[in-house]
Write a protein that holds these residues in place. Structure first.
Motif, short mmCIF file in Angstrom:
data_model
loop_
_atom_site.label_atom_id
_atom_site.label_comp_id
_atom_site.label_asym_id
_atom_site.label_seq_id
_atom_site.Cartn_x
_atom_site.Cartn_y
_atom_site.Cartn_z
N ASN A 40 -21.84 18.69 48.61
CA ASN A 40 -20.86 19.77 48.32
C ASN A 40 -21.46 21.17 49.09
OD1 ASN A 40 -19.01 21.50 47.34
ND2 ASN A 40 -19.62 21.33 44.98
N ASP A 41 -21.03 21.34 50.48
CA ASP A 41 -21.57 22.36 51.14
C ASP A 41 -20.16 23.01 51.82
OD1 ASP A 41 -20.92 20.82 53.33
OD2 ASP A 41 -22.91 20.04 53.43
N THR A 42 -20.38 24.02 52.79
CA THR A 42 -19.25 24.85 53.40
C THR A 42 -18.67 24.09 54.58
OG1 THR A 42 -20.90 25.74 55.01
CG2 THR A 42 -20.19 26.96 52.71
N ASN A 80 -13.76 24.96 46.01
CA ASN A 80 -13.52 26.02 47.00
C ASN A 80 -14.09 27.34 46.56
OD1 ASN A 80 -11.92 24.28 48.60
ND2 ASN A 80 -10.12 24.45 47.91
N HIS A 90 -17.66 27.14 47.56
CA HIS A 90 -18.14 27.37 49.07
C HIS A 90 -17.70 28.90 49.38
CE1 HIS A 90 -16.83 22.95 49.65
NE2 HIS A 90 -17.98 23.13 49.02
N GLN A 117 -20.64 30.71 48.56
CA GLN A 117 -21.76 30.25 49.64
C GLN A 117 -21.72 31.02 51.05
OE1 GLN A 117 -21.30 25.75 49.68
NE2 GLN A 117 -22.97 25.83 47.94
N ARG A 118 -20.55 31.28 51.52
CA ARG A 118 -20.33 31.96 52.64
C ARG A 118 -20.44 33.58 52.36
NH1 ARG A 118 -15.44 28.55 52.19
NH2 ARG A 118 -15.47 26.70 53.83
#
Length: 250
Positions: A120-122, A169, A172, A175-176
């Protein structure tokens, strides 16, 4: 005239041949559907998925944030869809399901558990849409280096699946933003480190003590400040660390 009649007959033959091929294909599809299709009891599949997940599949500190009841069809086994659960954790996206057995298998045969997981990452992409010839609402999951997964919502689970997609989403996106903020902070720190440092001489300071305070030498201080001797005056502004040149990026 004979030429036209020959072309007409050829056209009629080709038309009948194509129609025959279409009938055969449809018949094979219907035969496959009714003979090979076997539905898994959905509640049992969901219970089996939960048992599998809680039976040691979760990592230490990993917890389920969202889940939805879905089904998926593998390309190699299209007629036999697998009912199961799609879980979004703080670490991964996990599908666990039960694939239906063959018509020839015993009803008492143990369930065939199928699973698929994605970090579960970008790099993870989740796109909602219609799947399986536009017959079901679902999500297409992809990530570089990982086989793609198509998961469709079961019945009234569309809202749960959409909530799961929105959650992933949003994670993510956070995270961004965090990564962008960290890059800006690193850039600001690097710029600060590269800036020159000045020191204002105070009462009791000597060139030697100032040099020791800033981990340099009196000779360097004399060179950077064009001093002819060791004498410094109160209030005098000295360069104690010159600016660093930015290293070229490869």
């Amino acid at each position: 005239m004979k030429e036209s009649e020959g072309l007409y007959r050829s056209f009629r033959f080709l038309k009948k041949a194509l129609l025959g091929v279409a009938v055969v294909i449809v018949a094979l599809l219907l035969f496959g559907y009714f003979f090979f299709m076997r539905h898994v009891d959905a509640p049992k599949a969901w219970a089996a998925a939960d048992r599998e997940l809680q039976g040691g599949m979760l990592h230490f500190g990993e917890k389920v944030e969202r889940k939805a009841k879905v089904f998926m069809r593998r390309p190699s086994d299209y007629y036999r869809g697998a009912n199961g659960m799609l879980y979004a954790t703080n670490d991964r996206l996990i599908f666990i399901g039960v694939a239906p057995g063959s018509k020839f298998e015993s009803e008492d045969a143990p369930p065939l558990i199928v699973s698929q997981e994605f970090p579960n990452d970008t790099l993870l992409s989740m796109k909602a849409g219609r799947l399986y010839f536009f017959t079901a609402h679902g999500v297409r999951v992809s990530r570089p280096g990982t086989p793609r997964g198509d998961f469709a919502a079961i019945g009234s689970q569309q809202a749960a699946l959409d909530s799961l997609v929105d959650y992933v989403n949003s994670v993510h996106e956070t995270q961004r933003r965090d990564a962008a903020a960290e890059r800006r902070l690193r850039s600001a720190v690097a710029a600060l480190i590269n800036e020159p440092i000045y020191y204002t001489v105070k009462r009791g300071d000597a060139l030697f003590s100032i040099a020791r305070k800033f981990d340099t030498t009196p000779d360097q201080l004399r060179q950077w400040n064009q001093l002819e001797g060791d004498r410094v005056k109160i209030g005098q502004r000295l360069l104690v660390k010159p600016a660093k040149k930015a290293s070229p990026r490869g």
